[in-house]
Structures are given as structure tokens and as C-alpha cells.
Design an enzyme around this catalytic site. Structure first.
Site, short mmCIF file in Angstrom:
data_model
loop_
_atom_site.label_atom_id
_atom_site.label_comp_id
_atom_site.label_asym_id
_atom_site.label_seq_id
_atom_site.Cartn_x
_atom_site.Cartn_y
_atom_site.Cartn_z
N ARG A 108 6.41 -3.58 10.89
CA ARG A 108 4.80 -3.81 11.11
C ARG A 108 4.68 -4.92 12.04
NH1 ARG A 108 0.16 -4.41 6.59
NH2 ARG A 108 0.48 -2.12 6.71
N HIS A 135 -1.85 3.40 12.63
CA HIS A 135 -1.05 3.22 11.34
C HIS A 135 -0.83 4.65 10.88
CE1 HIS A 135 -0.27 1.24 7.86
NE2 HIS A 135 -1.55 1.00 7.19
N GLN A 138 -0.03 5.61 7.00
CA GLN A 138 -1.16 5.65 6.13
C GLN A 138 -1.91 6.90 6.45
OE1 GLN A 138 -2.83 2.89 4.11
NE2 GLN A 138 -4.03 4.63 3.73
N ASP A 228 -12.66 1.44 6.68
CA ASP A 228 -11.83 0.45 6.59
C ASP A 228 -12.47 -0.91 6.84
OD1 ASP A 228 -9.37 -0.97 7.04
OD2 ASP A 228 -8.80 0.08 9.06
N CYS A 268 -8.25 2.48 2.99
CA CYS A 268 -6.71 2.23 2.94
C CYS A 268 -6.38 1.13 2.33
CB CYS A 268 -6.32 2.42 4.41
SG CYS A 268 -6.79 0.98 5.41
N ARG A 294 0.82 6.72 -0.83
CA ARG A 294 1.95 6.33 0.08
C ARG A 294 3.44 6.45 -0.12
NH1 ARG A 294 -0.39 2.15 3.23
NH2 ARG A 294 1.53 2.26 4.60
N1 CP Z 1 -2.92 -0.20 3.60
C1 CP Z 1 -2.19 -0.78 4.04
O1 CP Z 1 -1.31 -0.64 4.92
O2 CP Z 1 -2.10 -1.93 3.21
P1 CP Z 1 -1.07 -3.18 3.44
O3 CP Z 1 -1.60 -3.67 4.66
O4 CP Z 1 -1.12 -3.95 2.22
O5 CP Z 1 0.28 -2.71 3.53
N1 NVA Z 2 -7.06 -1.89 10.31
C1 NVA Z 2 -6.58 -2.67 9.05
C2 NVA Z 2 -5.83 -1.85 8.43
C3 NVA Z 2 -4.99 -2.71 7.32
C4 NVA Z 2 -4.02 -1.78 6.46
C5 NVA Z 2 -5.82 -3.85 9.86
O1 NVA Z 2 -5.23 -3.59 10.73
O2 NVA Z 2 -6.04 -4.84 9.34
#
Ligand code: CP
Ligand code: NVA
Length: 310
Positions: A108, A135, A138, A228, A268, A294
Site C-alpha cells: 500500500r 484500489h 477492494q 467513498d 469500502c 475482502r
Molecule cells: N477499504 C480499505 O481498504 O480499508 P483499509 O484502509 O482499512 O485497509
Molecule cells: N479513497 C480512499 C480509500 C480508502 C480505503 C483513500 O484512498 O483514502
């Protein structure tokens, strides 16, 4: 060996195979506990190394359980404990070591370029666990959730997204809408419309995407309403100014009432002020199922990466 970096790069037939495998594996686990290993233990002896440059709750836990249930093991690295982030070791050498010790790498990151750099140097599968532009794990899991709950192929459903239409999750959803051929209506402020290049790509590839600057129009007759956070982790913006643009894009019961009667709400997580509590905690909301799925989809993503999809 295969990578899982962006949905756009993965052939539809492989994405569909992942979903089918996840359905089969989830069904077989009905009486098993979280850490029980699948009978065939297809990733026995394998180690997933995961590294988070940004916060995570769900992705961290779900990848941990995913590899465990497949018979393998996970190790989570904190970037600030590596030489790499302090400038004491190159990315290429770090990638070589990850490939020597581990069998797959989930990252990540704050930088799409870093994913590309790792891809160049790493010799084990690399999975994008969220980047500024994408993402994918997800969204593939969300496709699974929609089909599981609606009991129909997603191509037969009308999907709606309301909110920031220029972030990582919606980018992956747009890519998925082309790969899985579903209709996607987007409701967002003019200033936060989707990435133009991505829309052009979608159009060229028979995408069925409509953009509205009105959330009720976007929600009308939808089977699924997604949103989101307005402020994403990589957003380097004036937060209160950005939030003002979204004051007419909050999902509340009036918006949900424009969708089909049996429509579901998905998010999400984590959430902000883009959805009212009554919708988020209401009957139409399937966000907890969505979060848990997930695990199942990422298991099949891991198997795809290891070339072990049945
Ligand atoms: N939805 C999601 O990716 O959650 P986290 O940021 O907690 O991993
Ligand atoms: N769009 C959000 C998704 C979090 C899972 C972010 O990038 O923070």
C-alpha cells in the site's frame, strides 16, 4: 507468476475466474473458523510480505487471514523500520531481498511510481493494496459482494457511484465496469468528475458510463449505490473547501429512495460525512459483508498471482 496492480491490465476472463474461485472457496468454508486452513492448503509454506506506507485496517487484516487460510503465512513490514525509507538502501536491493525471503509482496503506497519501480526489480508477484490511482483488490471484492447479494451477474445490474469521482476506488470501479460490462452512473460535482483519459479508454472499450452532476439522477433506478470518503488519504487539498463542493452529494434516505426498492448501499470504509448514519447503519447497507468479503476474494487473487487458480 502474475502481478495484481491495476484492474485495467488484467484480462476480463482472469478477473471472472478469480470471482468464481472465491465463490467456490467461500462456500466450502461454511463450518470453518477464521484461522482454519482450507483443505487443499494450496499456499502451504508460502510467505506473503505486506508493507503499508499508509494506514490500513481492513486490507491488513484481510490479507493476513487470506494467506493463513491458504496454508501460508504473512509478515507485515513497517516502512519506517526499513533502510529503504531512510535512504540507506536502494529500492532495487530491497526488492531483491523481498524476493529472496518472501513469495509475494503486497504494497500500500503513496506513489504509483514506486509500485512500478518495485515491479521492475521484484521477482515475486506484487499486489497493489491501494495506491493514489487505484484500489483494485477492494473493487474486485466489491464485484463479488454485489453478485453474492443480488444473486445475479453484475452485468445485469445498474451500479451507481456518488461522491468524489476522481479517486483510487472509482478509478478501479470504472475499469471494472468495462471488464465486467456493467452500467455505471456517476453522480459528482463538476470539479470532481472522473479522470478524462480513463473515461476515453472506457468509451473506446464499450463502457456504459454516465456522469451526472446531480446525485438523485445518478441514483435513479440503481441496484447498488456506492460511495467513498470525500477526503482520501492522498488528498493534499484544503479539506473544508473540498467538502463544501460535496454538500449536495451526501447519501441519505432521499437519495436511496431514488434507487430501486431493493437497492443495496456499499462503502469500502473508512467513512466520513458522505453518508448519513441511517443509511450507513440501515437495512440496505451491506458494508460489513462487503468488508469481510475482502478475505475471500484476496485468497483467489493470491492464487491467481501464484498461478494456482483452479
Ligand atoms: N477499504 C480499505 O481498504 O480499508 P483499509 O484502509 O482499512 O485497509
Ligand atoms: N479513497 C480512499 C480509500 C480508502 C480505503 C483513500 O484512498 O483514502
Amino acid at each position: 507468476m502474475k502481478n495484481f496492480i491495476n484492474i485495467i491490465d488484467i484480462p476480463s476472463k482472469n478477473l471472472k475466474k478469480i470471482i468464481i474461485d472465491a465463490k467456490k472457496r467461500k462456500n466450502k468454508r461454511k463450518n470453518l473458523k477464521a484461522l482454519d486452513i482450507d483443505k487443499d492448503a494450496p499456499l502451504k509454506g508460502k510467505m506473503l510480505i505486506q508493507m503499508f506506507e499508509k494506514s490500513s485496517l481492513r486490507t491488513r487484516l484481510s490479507f493476513y487471514l487470506a494467506i493463513k487460510q491458504l496454508g501460508g503465512s504473512a509478515l507485515t513490514l513497517k516502512p519506517d523500520e526499513l533502510h529503504l525509507t531512510k535512504g540507506g538502501e536502494s529500492l532495487a536491493d530491497t526488492a531483491k531481498i523481498l524476493s529472496t525471503y518472501g513469495n509475494a509482496f503486497m504494497l500500500r503506497t503513496d506513489s504509483d511510481q514506486k509500485l512500478e519501480e518495485f515491479k521492475k526489480h521484484i521477482t515475486i508477484p506484487i499486489i497493489n493494496g491501494l495506491s493514489p490511482s487505484s484500489h483494485p483488490t477492494q473493487v474486485l471484492s466489491d464485484v463479488f459482494t454485489v453478485e453474492e447479494i443480488k444473486k445475479r451477474p453484475i452485468s445485469k445490474l445498474q451500479i451507481c457511484w456518488i461522491g468524489d469521482a476522481n479517486n483510487n476506488v472509482i478509478n478501479s470501479l470504472i475499469e471494472a465496469s468495462v471488464k465486467f460490462s456493467f452500467k455505471l452512473n456517476i453522480g459528482c460535482p463538476k470539479k470532481y468528475e472522473p479522470n478524462k483519459k480513463l473515461l476515453i479508454w472506457a468509451k473506446k472499450n464499450k463502457g456504459k458510463i454516465n456522469v451526472f452532476n446531480d446525485c438523485k439522477k445518478a441514483a435513479t433506478d440503481s441496484d447498488v449505490v456506492f460511495t467513498d470518503k470525500v477526503i482520501s488519504m492522498n488528498d493534499k487539498v484544503n479539506k473544508s473547501r473540498k467538502l463544501k463542493y460535496f454538500k449536495n452529494f451526501k447519501i441519505n434516505s432521499k437519495v436511496m429512495n431514488c434507487a430501486k426498492k431493493n437497492a443495496i448501499f456499499l462503502h469500502c470504509l473508512p467513512r466520513g460525512s458522505e453518508v448519513s448514519d441511517d443509511v450507513f447503519l440501515g437495512k440496505q447497507s451491506k458494508v460489513w459483508d462487503q468488508a469481510l468479503n475482502r478475505v475471500y476474494v484476496q485468497k483467489s487473487i493470491l492464487l491467481y498471482c501464484f498461478g494456482k487458480l483452479r
